[in-house]
Design a protein around this motif. Structure first.
Motif, PDB file in Angstrom:
ATOM      1  N   PHE A   9      68.995  36.764  23.494  1.00 49.99           N
ATOM      2  CA  PHE A   9      68.814  37.342  22.162  1.00 49.99           C
ATOM      3  C   PHE A   9      69.815  38.474  22.017  1.00 49.99           C
ATOM      4  O   PHE A   9      69.548  39.610  22.382  1.00 49.99           O
ATOM      5  CB  PHE A   9      67.383  37.858  21.972  1.00 49.99           C
ATOM      6  N   GLY A  10      70.975  38.164  21.493  1.00 46.05           N
ATOM      7  CA  GLY A  10      72.010  39.169  21.325  1.00 46.05           C
ATOM      8  C   GLY A  10      71.820  39.954  20.041  1.00 46.05           C
ATOM      9  O   GLY A  10      70.989  39.624  19.191  1.00 46.05           O
ATOM     10  N   THR A  11      72.583  40.996  19.893  1.00 49.30           N
ATOM     11  CA  THR A  11      72.503  41.839  18.708  1.00 49.30           C
ATOM     12  C   THR A  11      72.884  41.073  17.449  1.00 49.30           C
ATOM     13  O   THR A  11      72.239  41.194  16.415  1.00 49.30           O
ATOM     14  CB  THR A  11      73.432  43.063  18.864  1.00 49.30           C
ATOM     15  N   SER A  12      73.917  40.243  17.525  1.00 52.60           N
ATOM     16  CA  SER A  12      74.348  39.503  16.340  1.00 52.60           C
ATOM     17  C   SER A  12      74.183  37.991  16.480  1.00 52.60           C
ATOM     18  O   SER A  12      74.077  37.296  15.477  1.00 52.60           O
ATOM     19  CB  SER A  12      75.802  39.833  16.008  1.00 52.60           C
ATOM     20  N   ALA A  16      70.772  29.596  23.317  1.00 51.17           N
ATOM     21  CA  ALA A  16      69.889  29.054  24.351  1.00 51.17           C
ATOM     22  C   ALA A  16      70.709  28.089  25.201  1.00 51.17           C
ATOM     23  O   ALA A  16      71.562  27.362  24.688  1.00 51.17           O
ATOM     24  CB  ALA A  16      68.705  28.331  23.732  1.00 51.17           C
ATOM     25  N   SER A  17      70.454  28.087  26.492  1.00 57.75           N
ATOM     26  CA  SER A  17      71.169  27.203  27.412  1.00 57.75           C
ATOM     27  C   SER A  17      70.189  26.651  28.427  1.00 57.75           C
ATOM     28  O   SER A  17      69.139  27.244  28.677  1.00 57.75           O
ATOM     29  CB  SER A  17      72.260  27.964  28.169  1.00 57.75           C
ATOM     30  N   CYS A  18      70.537  25.521  29.009  1.00 54.56           N
ATOM     31  CA  CYS A  18      69.740  25.011  30.113  1.00 54.56           C
ATOM     32  C   CYS A  18      70.668  24.762  31.301  1.00 54.56           C
ATOM     33  O   CYS A  18      71.854  24.484  31.140  1.00 54.56           O
ATOM     34  CB  CYS A  18      68.966  23.756  29.726  1.00 54.56           C
ATOM     35  N   LEU A  49      75.082  28.286  18.539  1.00 59.89           N
ATOM     36  CA  LEU A  49      75.106  29.701  18.183  1.00 59.89           C
ATOM     37  C   LEU A  49      74.190  29.927  16.986  1.00 59.89           C
ATOM     38  O   LEU A  49      74.320  29.258  15.964  1.00 59.89           O
ATOM     39  CB  LEU A  49      76.520  30.159  17.847  1.00 59.89           C
ATOM     40  N   VAL A  50      73.264  30.859  17.115  1.00 64.10           N
ATOM     41  CA  VAL A  50      72.304  31.151  16.060  1.00 64.10           C
ATOM     42  C   VAL A  50      72.425  32.624  15.696  1.00 64.10           C
ATOM     43  O   VAL A  50      72.198  33.488  16.553  1.00 64.10           O
ATOM     44  CB  VAL A  50      70.861  30.852  16.524  1.00 64.10           C
ATOM     45  N   PRO A  51      72.782  32.941  14.445  1.00 67.70           N
ATOM     46  CA  PRO A  51      72.791  34.353  14.057  1.00 67.70           C
ATOM     47  C   PRO A  51      71.402  34.960  14.285  1.00 67.70           C
ATOM     48  O   PRO A  51      70.390  34.343  13.966  1.00 67.70           O
ATOM     49  CB  PRO A  51      73.141  34.316  12.566  1.00 67.70           C
ATOM     50  N   THR A  52      71.354  36.143  14.848  1.00 67.74           N
ATOM     51  CA  THR A  52      70.081  36.798  15.149  1.00 67.74           C
ATOM     52  C   THR A  52      69.564  37.480  13.881  1.00 67.74           C
ATOM     53  O   THR A  52      69.588  38.696  13.745  1.00 67.74           O
ATOM     54  CB  THR A  52      70.257  37.806  16.302  1.00 67.74           C
TER      55      THR A  52
END
Length: 73
Positions: A9-12, A16-18, A49-52
């Motif tokens: 969960f990054g700032t921007s 998720a990875s496996c 990539l998902v914007p937080t």
């Protein structure tokens, strides 16, 4: 086989990875996990990539790209 799932969960941006334990030749295999994201117009798409960003818009919960899109309005 053992599988691990990680979420950053990054700032921007969130990703998720496996990771799967492999063999002596390739001890660990990793790959990003695509996440389905809804856009304000109802379309969806998948990307790793998902914007937080989270938003409640017109009675719908938007997470990621859709929430980021209405944020810029």
């Amino acid at each position: 086989r053992t599988t691990f799932v990680g979420i950053d969960f990054g700032t921007s941006t969130t990703v998720a990875s496996c990771a799967v334990l492999g063999d002596a030749e390739v001890p660990v295999r990793t790959r990003p996990v695509p996440v389905r994201q809804s856009l304000p117009d109802g379309r969806t798409f998948e990307h790793h990539l998902v914007p937080t960003v989270v938003a409640w818009h017109e009675g719908r919960l938007l997470i990621g790209a859709g929430a980021a899109e209405i944020q810029s309005c």
